[in-house]
Scaffold this active site. Structure first.
Site, PDB file in Angstrom:
ATOM      1  N   THR A 274      41.081  29.257  68.033  1.00 16.67           N
ATOM      2  CA  THR A 274      41.454  28.452  66.878  1.00 16.67           C
ATOM      3  C   THR A 274      42.333  29.230  65.915  1.00 16.67           C
ATOM      4  O   THR A 274      43.250  28.693  65.306  1.00 16.67           O
ATOM      5  CB  THR A 274      40.192  27.968  66.138  1.00 16.67           C
ATOM      6  OG1 THR A 274      39.310  27.367  67.080  1.00 16.67           O
ATOM      7  CG2 THR A 274      40.546  26.951  65.068  1.00 16.67           C
TER       8      THR A 274
ATOM      9  N   SER B 226      39.015  37.316  60.365  1.00 19.15           N
ATOM     10  CA  SER B 226      38.426  36.456  59.343  1.00 19.15           C
ATOM     11  C   SER B 226      37.048  36.977  58.929  1.00 19.15           C
ATOM     12  O   SER B 226      36.905  38.135  58.593  1.00 19.15           O
ATOM     13  CB  SER B 226      38.371  35.004  59.838  1.00 19.15           C
ATOM     14  OG  SER B 226      38.000  34.125  58.812  1.00 19.15           O
ATOM     15  N   HIS B 227      36.037  36.127  58.983  1.00 18.02           N
ATOM     16  CA  HIS B 227      34.696  36.504  58.504  1.00 18.02           C
ATOM     17  C   HIS B 227      33.854  37.162  59.600  1.00 18.02           C
ATOM     18  O   HIS B 227      32.678  37.455  59.378  1.00 18.02           O
ATOM     19  CB  HIS B 227      33.962  35.263  58.006  1.00 18.02           C
ATOM     20  CG  HIS B 227      33.748  34.234  59.094  1.00 18.02           C
ATOM     21  ND1 HIS B 227      34.778  33.531  59.650  1.00 18.02           N
ATOM     22  CD2 HIS B 227      32.628  33.811  59.721  1.00 18.02           C
ATOM     23  CE1 HIS B 227      34.305  32.716  60.571  1.00 18.02           C
ATOM     24  NE2 HIS B 227      33.004  32.863  60.640  1.00 18.02           N
TER      25      HIS B 227
ATOM     26  N   ASP C 158      36.060  35.177  52.029  1.00 21.38           N
ATOM     27  CA  ASP C 158      35.779  35.984  53.213  1.00 21.38           C
ATOM     28  C   ASP C 158      36.781  37.134  53.316  1.00 21.38           C
ATOM     29  O   ASP C 158      37.569  37.367  52.403  1.00 21.38           O
ATOM     30  CB  ASP C 158      35.782  35.118  54.467  1.00 21.38           C
ATOM     31  CG  ASP C 158      37.157  34.563  54.792  1.00 21.38           C
ATOM     32  OD1 ASP C 158      38.002  34.469  53.881  1.00 21.38           O
ATOM     33  OD2 ASP C 158      37.395  34.201  55.967  1.00 21.38           O
TER      34      ASP C 158
ATOM     35  N   ASP D 261      40.762  33.576  53.227  1.00 19.62           N
ATOM     36  CA  ASP D 261      41.233  32.222  53.527  1.00 19.62           C
ATOM     37  C   ASP D 261      40.087  31.209  53.521  1.00 19.62           C
ATOM     38  O   ASP D 261      40.292  30.046  53.863  1.00 19.62           O
ATOM     39  CB  ASP D 261      42.009  32.183  54.851  1.00 19.62           C
ATOM     40  CG  ASP D 261      41.122  32.317  56.086  1.00 19.62           C
ATOM     41  OD1 ASP D 261      39.959  32.752  55.946  1.00 19.62           O
ATOM     42  OD2 ASP D 261      41.601  31.999  57.197  1.00 19.62           O
TER      43      ASP D 261
ATOM     44  N   SER E 253      34.395  24.388  57.494  1.00 18.81           N
ATOM     45  CA  SER E 253      34.022  25.800  57.405  1.00 18.81           C
ATOM     46  C   SER E 253      34.558  26.469  56.152  1.00 18.81           C
ATOM     47  O   SER E 253      34.770  27.679  56.142  1.00 18.81           O
ATOM     48  CB  SER E 253      34.515  26.547  58.652  1.00 18.81           C
ATOM     49  OG  SER E 253      35.908  26.366  58.824  1.00 18.81           O
TER      50      SER E 253
END
Length: 613
Positions: free
Chosen positions: A105, A208-209, A366, A370, A455
């Site tokens: 993704t 990301s996270h 995060d 973003d 999310s």
């Protein structure tokens, strides 16, 4: 405010030893996975064609919460020295599917311990991006930035070596500052405004996270948003061909040479983004209200942005901590006992939630900034869907510069409250599969005023209705919570209660569980023909979707809708898990039934065997 000063650089090994053939290091330093979910027996229905589910079968509830969730890690931190060493020394095997380049993704992600995110991957992907730029005649500068994960700096150095060798004009962050994802998107769009040639694009190095041992690599084309599937598929194919050929076609120069090449220049992402932010958020209203705000950067890429925002706009914004720690040892453990910098998790956000009474509004982002998390004095951490609904309602009522036809974008797993808010506003709803890439073009041309996903990812237009970012921006939505509190006198939690009074209340939950690549593939390929379901939680089924209503694109899973609620099941595009989302308009008991019945379908799709009670 406390601050721990750490270097923004990661030391590279003095020598890059060749890994022994077939050598693999186990993943080290991460908290253990949560125990297997408990099972219990429930009545089931013949949901799937060809599946022996006419008898009662075990149905899993949500995975058990790890007893350490919400606590600081007790000595199970990742060894970053070994992690970085593995980045350089371990060689992925192109014959092993899990070790190839794979764009999910949000780009390619993995860990150097697992041979899924190593120097070879980054070199191959970057060379493939250079080939793509040449093919598409993208000749403007490439903006590149990285976050605070331990693997991000080494990956940045590897990428710059390839970009410089290929003669790409590269804009790197001034002073080696960490760079949030939205700052990359904003820089691309500012450069490309009014241009038809010499367009810019970008690379964002972040998982990301994800946990501290992970690395990530994303490409943003000239529209400024995450690359769409056609682009990532092309890059992925080229990168894997380069891997299979031993990287022979990869051009590369030493890092010091790349850093000082005449094609490499510094760009002040921090100051440029912050100065422009006033065109998105009403700081005058925030300042005039005198509200007290708190922010926790969670040790992420925007760690030094917040104090500068407070100073630049003269607002009462306190930074909880500016600590940067590549192990993220200051983070409380997530639901499964792992470290995850997720601002939508109450376990990961425990530090800021504990300070909720100190501020009128508080927020966090995060690691690449973003995603956002909003903490209000009364309720604590808001569910992301609640805040998205409130933000949409507020923005479309308070942005007169936006086009009257600007639509609302949401993903198929976002709350139906957004549908109701959008209908009341008289706006068009644009419902798409999971992935922010689906919103990029609409945000770019202003046909979408807002794009958001369950999310906690969102972006929206500038106050004059022009594009701001086409990738997710955690900073702007966080500050929007302060603007709406200042202008309405009510925090977002109160405003959501107003929505439920007018539009009805909803109960939602999400279940996550481990899944192999093969299991994820099976779930993504589930078709309506396989689902023989006429009732859900005692109500007739209205529709079974495998494509999104807004753009008819496959959702990579399934969504089942009844009058009283819905559920959706899909594999994660970023982690080795699957997710089941459910929302009820009938209360918590009805929601639990939806989740149990959804789990039955997923069990069957993944090959779970039926058992007698």
């Amino acid at each position: 405010m406390t601050e721990t000063k750490t270097s923004a650089t990661s030391e590279r090994p003095e020598q890059r030893a060749e890994a022994a053939a077939g050598a693999r290091q186990p993943r080290e330093g991460s908290a253990s996975a949560s125990p297997a979910p408990e099972t219990r027996k429930e009545a089931a229905f013949p949901y799937l064609s060809g599946a022996n589910l006419t008898q009662a079968v075990p149905v899993r509830d949500a995975p058990r919460i790890d007893p350490r969730a919400g606590q600081l890690s007790a000595g199970q931190l990742v060894d970053t020295a070994k992690l970085i060493d593995a980045y350089y020394t371990q060689r992925p095997d192109p014959q092993v599917p899990a070790e190839r380049v794979a764009f999910g993704t949000s780009g390619h992600r993995g860990s150097s311990f697992d041979s899924t995110f190593n120097e070879a991957h980054v070199l191959a992907i970057t060379q493939a991006i250079c080939l793509y730029r040449r093919q598409e005649r993208i000749s403007g500068p490439l903006f590149i930035g990285f976050d605070t994960h331990a693997l991000s700096r080494p990956a940045y150095e590897s990428a710059l070596e390839v970009l410089a060798a290929n003669g790409v004009d590269v804009m790197i962050s001034k002073g080696g500052e960490y760079t949030p994802t939205p700052a990359i998107s904003q820089a691309i769009l500012v450069h490309n405004r009014g241009r038809k040639e010499a367009l810019a694009d970008g690379i964002v190095i972040t998982p990301s996270h994800n946990p501290p041992e992970d690395g990530g690599f994303k490409y943003n084309p000239p529209n400024g948003g995450p690359a769409e599937t056609g682009i990532t598929g092309w890059i992925e194919k080229q990168a894997n061909a380069l891997l299979a050929d031993g990287l022979k076609a990869v051009k590369r120069v030493p890092f010091q040479q790349a850093q000082h090449a005449n094609t490499t220049a510094e760009y002040d992402f921090l100051q440029t983004y912050i100065t422009d932010l006033g065109n998105v958020i009403d700081f005058d209203a925030i300042r005039a209200s005198g509200i007290r705000m708190g922010v926790d950067p969670l040790g992420g890429a925007g760690v030094h942005y917040w104090a500068r925002i407070a100073d630049h706009y003269r607002i009462d914004l306190a930074v909880v901590s500016e600590q940067v720690d590549h192990q993220f040892g200051f983070m409380t453990l997530d639901w499964d006992g792992r470290i995850r910098m997720d601002p939508s998790s109450s376990y990961a956000m425990k530090r800021l939630i504990g300070l909720k009474g100190k501020y009128d509004i508080a927020f966090a982002c995060d690691t690449d900034h973003d995603r956002h998390g909003i903490v209000v004095p009364g309720d604590g951490l808001m569910p992301p869907n609640h805040y998205l609904a409130v933000a949409i309602d507020y923005l479309f009522r308070n942005r007169p510069g936006w086009k009257a036809e600007a639509a609302v974008g949401k993903t198929v797993v976002s709350s139906a409250m957004i549908d109701r808010v959008t209908a009341r506003l008289g706006r068009k709803l644009y419902e798409v599969p999971v992935g922010f890439k689906w919103f990029a073009d609409g945000l770019l041309d202003g046909s979408l005023g807002f794009g958001g996903e369950e999310s906690a990812g969102a972006s929206f237009l500038r106050r004059d209705g022009s594009v701001w970012t086409t990738d997710k921006d955690g900073i702007a939505p966080a500050l929007l919570s302060a603007e709406m509190t200042a202008r309405t006198g009510r925090d977002p939690g109160m405003l959501y209660r107003d929505l439920t009074r007018d539009l009805g209340d909803m109960t939602a939950d999400r279940v996550e569980a481990p899944a192999t690549a093969e299991q994820k593939k099976k779930l993504a390929g589930l078709s309506p023909q396989q689902v023989r379901i006429t009732e859900m939680a005692g109500e007739p089924i209205k529709s079974v979707l495998t494509k999104a209503p807004g753009n008819d694109a496959p959702i990579g899973g399934i969504k089942v809708i009844s009058e009283g609620g819905w559920f959706a099941a899909r594999p994660s595009g970023t982690e080795d898990i699957y997710k089941i989302y459910a929302e009820s308009f009938r209360g918590d008991g009805h929601l639990r039934t939806l989740l149990r019945e959804a789990q039955t379908i997923v069990d069957a799709a993944l090959g779970a065997e039926a058992r007698n009670p």
